[in-house]
Design a protein around this motif. Structure first.
Motif, PDB file in Angstrom:
ATOM      1  N   GLY A 131      60.786  40.049 -36.583  1.00 38.84           N
ATOM      2  CA  GLY A 131      61.065  39.852 -37.870  1.00 38.84           C
ATOM      3  C   GLY A 131      61.254  41.049 -37.709  1.00 38.84           C
ATOM      4  O   GLY A 131      62.524  41.917 -37.565  1.00 38.84           O
ATOM      5  N   VAL A 132      60.518  41.831 -37.578  1.00 39.89           N
ATOM      6  CA  VAL A 132      60.571  43.687 -37.167  1.00 39.89           C
ATOM      7  C   VAL A 132      59.890  43.748 -35.697  1.00 39.89           C
ATOM      8  O   VAL A 132      58.411  43.392 -36.032  1.00 39.89           O
ATOM      9  N   GLY A 133      60.179  44.636 -34.477  1.00 41.25           N
ATOM     10  CA  GLY A 133      59.516  44.979 -33.830  1.00 41.25           C
ATOM     11  C   GLY A 133      58.770  46.553 -34.175  1.00 41.25           C
ATOM     12  O   GLY A 133      58.762  46.543 -35.392  1.00 41.25           O
ATOM     13  N   ARG A 134      57.782  46.494 -33.059  1.00 39.54           N
ATOM     14  CA  ARG A 134      56.484  47.355 -32.738  1.00 39.54           C
ATOM     15  C   ARG A 134      57.183  48.541 -33.779  1.00 39.54           C
ATOM     16  O   ARG A 134      58.604  49.404 -33.578  1.00 39.54           O
ATOM     17  N   HIS A 135      56.690  49.025 -34.545  1.00 37.88           N
ATOM     18  CA  HIS A 135      56.656  50.817 -35.553  1.00 37.88           C
ATOM     19  C   HIS A 135      55.322  51.005 -35.846  1.00 37.88           C
ATOM     20  O   HIS A 135      55.010  50.222 -36.175  1.00 37.88           O
ATOM     21  N   LYS A 136      55.780  52.252 -36.665  1.00 40.08           N
ATOM     22  CA  LYS A 136      54.857  53.226 -37.494  1.00 40.08           C
ATOM     23  C   LYS A 136      56.272  53.131 -38.480  1.00 40.08           C
ATOM     24  O   LYS A 136      57.236  53.785 -38.148  1.00 40.08           O
ATOM     25  N   ASP A 137      55.500  53.747 -39.869  1.00 39.38           N
ATOM     26  CA  ASP A 137      56.067  54.052 -40.618  1.00 39.38           C
ATOM     27  C   ASP A 137      56.452  55.278 -40.945  1.00 39.38           C
ATOM     28  O   ASP A 137      55.195  56.278 -41.128  1.00 39.38           O
ATOM     29  N   GLY A 138      56.970  55.970 -41.538  1.00 47.18           N
ATOM     30  CA  GLY A 138      57.891  57.261 -41.411  1.00 47.18           C
ATOM     31  C   GLY A 138      57.352  57.782 -42.528  1.00 47.18           C
ATOM     32  O   GLY A 138      57.260  59.270 -42.909  1.00 47.18           O
ATOM     33  N   GLY A 139      57.137  57.337 -43.754  1.00 45.67           N
ATOM     34  CA  GLY A 139      56.346  57.883 -44.955  1.00 45.67           C
ATOM     35  C   GLY A 139      55.013  57.767 -45.439  1.00 45.67           C
ATOM     36  O   GLY A 139      54.358  58.370 -43.958  1.00 45.67           O
ATOM     37  N   ALA A 140      54.399  58.516 -46.604  1.00 45.30           N
ATOM     38  CA  ALA A 140      53.255  58.988 -46.819  1.00 45.30           C
ATOM     39  C   ALA A 140      52.356  56.927 -46.744  1.00 45.30           C
ATOM     40  O   ALA A 140      51.583  57.281 -46.159  1.00 45.30           O
TER      41      ALA A 140
ATOM     42  N   PRO B 186      58.045  45.435 -49.084  1.00 45.08           N
ATOM     43  CA  PRO B 186      57.241  46.915 -49.374  1.00 45.08           C
ATOM     44  C   PRO B 186      58.322  47.506 -49.981  1.00 45.08           C
ATOM     45  O   PRO B 186      59.177  48.172 -50.050  1.00 45.08           O
ATOM     46  N   PHE B 187      57.219  49.020 -50.634  1.00 43.48           N
ATOM     47  CA  PHE B 187      57.443  49.745 -51.226  1.00 43.48           C
ATOM     48  C   PHE B 187      57.154  51.451 -50.535  1.00 43.48           C
ATOM     49  O   PHE B 187      55.643  51.299 -49.448  1.00 43.48           O
ATOM     50  N   PHE B 188      57.719  51.892 -49.326  1.00 46.84           N
ATOM     51  CA  PHE B 188      57.728  52.932 -49.267  1.00 46.84           C
ATOM     52  C   PHE B 188      57.911  54.047 -49.630  1.00 46.84           C
ATOM     53  O   PHE B 188      58.384  54.800 -50.486  1.00 46.84           O
ATOM     54  N   LEU B 189      56.615  54.405 -50.383  1.00 45.48           N
ATOM     55  CA  LEU B 189      56.291  55.961 -50.615  1.00 45.48           C
ATOM     56  C   LEU B 189      56.191  57.147 -50.035  1.00 45.48           C
ATOM     57  O   LEU B 189      56.054  57.747 -48.619  1.00 45.48           O
ATOM     58  N   SER B 190      57.159  58.286 -50.116  1.00 46.10           N
ATOM     59  CA  SER B 190      57.884  59.372 -49.305  1.00 46.10           C
ATOM     60  C   SER B 190      58.563  60.152 -50.145  1.00 46.10           C
ATOM     61  O   SER B 190      58.265  60.444 -51.406  1.00 46.10           O
TER      62      SER B 190
ATOM     63  N   TYR C 182      54.772  66.446 -54.628  1.00 45.21           N
ATOM     64  CA  TYR C 182      55.145  65.678 -52.702  1.00 45.21           C
ATOM     65  C   TYR C 182      56.076  65.161 -53.419  1.00 45.21           C
ATOM     66  O   TYR C 182      57.111  65.190 -53.388  1.00 45.21           O
ATOM     67  N   PHE C 183      55.633  64.412 -54.550  1.00 44.66           N
ATOM     68  CA  PHE C 183      56.375  62.652 -54.808  1.00 44.66           C
ATOM     69  C   PHE C 183      57.334  62.874 -56.740  1.00 44.66           C
ATOM     70  O   PHE C 183      58.251  62.849 -56.868  1.00 44.66           O
ATOM     71  N   LYS C 184      57.531  64.409 -56.363  1.00 42.75           N
ATOM     72  CA  LYS C 184      58.124  64.581 -58.196  1.00 42.75           C
ATOM     73  C   LYS C 184      60.019  63.987 -57.852  1.00 42.75           C
ATOM     74  O   LYS C 184      60.660  64.006 -59.201  1.00 42.75           O
ATOM     75  N   HIS C 185      60.290  64.942 -56.922  1.00 47.11           N
ATOM     76  CA  HIS C 185      61.612  64.259 -57.258  1.00 47.11           C
ATOM     77  C   HIS C 185      61.710  63.291 -55.055  1.00 47.11           C
ATOM     78  O   HIS C 185      62.536  63.728 -54.063  1.00 47.11           O
ATOM     79  N   GLN C 186      60.776  62.375 -55.773  1.00 52.58           N
ATOM     80  CA  GLN C 186      60.786  61.329 -54.309  1.00 52.58           C
ATOM     81  C   GLN C 186      61.634  60.833 -53.491  1.00 52.58           C
ATOM     82  O   GLN C 186      62.722  60.310 -54.481  1.00 52.58           O
ATOM     83  N   THR C 187      60.873  60.488 -52.450  1.00 56.97           N
ATOM     84  CA  THR C 187      62.710  59.556 -51.816  1.00 56.97           C
ATOM     85  C   THR C 187      62.194  58.116 -51.295  1.00 56.97           C
ATOM     86  O   THR C 187      62.438  57.818 -50.564  1.00 56.97           O
ATOM     87  N   SER C 188      60.987  57.115 -52.013  1.00 56.02           N
ATOM     88  CA  SER C 188      60.508  56.636 -51.698  1.00 56.02           C
ATOM     89  C   SER C 188      61.214  55.504 -52.028  1.00 56.02           C
ATOM     90  O   SER C 188      62.871  55.156 -53.736  1.00 56.02           O
ATOM     91  N   PHE C 189      61.429  54.036 -51.384  1.00 62.61           N
ATOM     92  CA  PHE C 189      62.718  53.107 -51.365  1.00 62.61           C
ATOM     93  C   PHE C 189      61.761  51.667 -51.295  1.00 62.61           C
ATOM     94  O   PHE C 189      60.808  51.764 -50.987  1.00 62.61           O
ATOM     95  N   ILE C 190      62.414  50.611 -51.911  1.00 63.09           N
ATOM     96  CA  ILE C 190      62.008  48.890 -52.302  1.00 63.09           C
ATOM     97  C   ILE C 190      62.328  48.484 -51.056  1.00 63.09           C
ATOM     98  O   ILE C 190      63.730  48.618 -50.969  1.00 63.09           O
ATOM     99  N   ARG C 191      61.852  47.599 -50.387  1.00 63.67           N
ATOM    100  CA  ARG C 191      63.155  46.557 -49.400  1.00 63.67           C
ATOM    101  C   ARG C 191      62.442  45.383 -49.666  1.00 63.67           C
ATOM    102  O   ARG C 191      61.594  45.085 -49.918  1.00 63.67           O
TER     103      ARG C 191
END
Length: 356
Positions: free
Chosen positions: A220-229, A296-300, A196-205
């Motif tokens: 700083g960041v309102g309540r949320h869940k992370d959409g990625g993996a 954060p590193f968002f693995l997607s 699934y991560f061969k052509h990943q859309t991951s990004f770093i912030r």
């Protein structure tokens, strides 16, 4: 950022309490068993890995959050990116805005991020891990066109780009190792998620949270869940991350552990595991005296991934709880919403939940 502009002010029920509950029990997991041995040979090494897999499974199930130490990410790479990030954010606003992101270029600098339609008290710099990153051109399901996300780098500090690129390689390795352990904890082969991560859309912030004159009104960041993996967070020693504890829905402060990573399960794992593991709501408090930095590193997964419960996670007793959805269309919709104040809530995975 002086007095608090009304755009930053949270609705009363979402305002932070200034009394803090320090986290007891957010698991701290030692990854040395997988870093010290390329292949486990002896029985004791196998046992250590089995124990680690069990720990990861319990942490994902009970918390959706855990911290890792002895993770194998080189400390000097982390220090370099942290130092370069501080230098970048210390520059005048007009300098940073030269690489401001917009609807066409979705990575770069940004200082008007909204979460749940309330402005966050922070500024950010985003870059994609795989360059270029291929994504759909629009959220429209009929539109088959693709586009590329390409990083924009500032002139100063010149060391930011190499620091970011070297760091990304290190954290990506850790992220994929963790996905292997999560797969094993679900009773799946270690490499189950790799494709699934061969052509990943991951990004770093890179996040910078300046001191806030009214920390009881803004977040700083309102309540949320992370959409990625999976999200892997490096934070400084100021702290501010809060997690909603599953047992009693209380907001719990995650105490910074030096050089650890804070890991959280994202929505994609919740769907793949058919809710065996769930992503957890979290938020970031601000501080009236101190600025805070985090990375954060968002693995997607790849944009063409159809996210749906894995066959191995479903049977007659546990039918699939989600309809398949296109990961690329999902993120394209989310990115667009960053530039428009929406009249409705942003797209969420529960929109794809099968009603029982």
């Amino acid at each position: 950022m002086g007095e608090v502009d009304p755009a930053f002010i949270q609705d009363p029920e979402h305002r932070p309490k200034l009394s803090i509950i320090e986290a007891e029990g957010i698991p701290l997991i030692d990854l040395s068993p997988i870093n010290s041995i390329p292949t486990p040979d002896s029985i004791s090494e196998l046992k250590a890995i089995e124990g680690l897999v069990r720990e990861i499974g319990s942490a994902c199930k009970d918390w959706g959050f855990f911290q890792v130490i002895n993770h194998g990410v080189a400390l000097d790479k982390r220090e370099k990116i942290e130092t370069a990030a501080r230098k970048f954010f210390a520059q005048p606003l007009e300098e940073k805005r030269k690489i401001r992101r917009d609807e066409k270029i979705v990575v770069g600098y940004y200082d008007t991020e909204h979460t749940k339609n309330v402005r966050d008290w922070k500024e950010v710099f985003d870059f994609v891990v795989e360059e270029p990153t291929l994504v759909p051109a629009s959220p429209d399901p009929e539109d088959k066109e693709e586009t590329e996300w390409i990083n924009q780098w500032p002139e100063n500090p010149p060391e930011l780009r190499p620091a970011c690129e070297e760091y990304a390689q290190e954290v990506e390795k850790l992220a994929l190792k963790l996905m292997g352990l999560i797969a094993l904890s679900l009773g799946l082969p270690e490499d189950r998620f790799n494709s699934y991560f061969k052509h990943q859309t991951s990004f770093i912030r890179l996040n910078h949270y300046p001191p806030c004159p009214s920390p009881q009104l803004a977040l700083g960041v309102g309540r949320h869940k992370d959409g990625g993996a999976l999200t892997l967070l490096a934070q400084d020693d100021v702290g501010g991350l809060e997690v909603k504890r599953k047992t009693d829905r209380e907001w719990i402060r995650v105490k910074p552990t030096p050089n650890a990573y804070i890991i959280n399960v994202g929505d994609v794992i919740q769907v793949w595991s058919n809710e065996r593991y769930e992503s957890v709501e979290h938020r970031v408090m601000v501080n009236s005296e101190k600025e805070r930095f985090s990375i954060p590193f968002f693995l997607s997964p790849a944009h063409y991934t159809q996210v749906k419960p894995l066959e191995e996670m479903t049977d007659e007793r546990n039918p699939a709880k989600y309809k398949p959805y296109s990961w690329g269309k999902f993120i394209t919709h989310r990115k667009l919403s960053n530039f428009k104040k929406l009249s409705t809530e942003n797209i969420q995975i529960y929109h794809f939940r099968v009603s029982e």
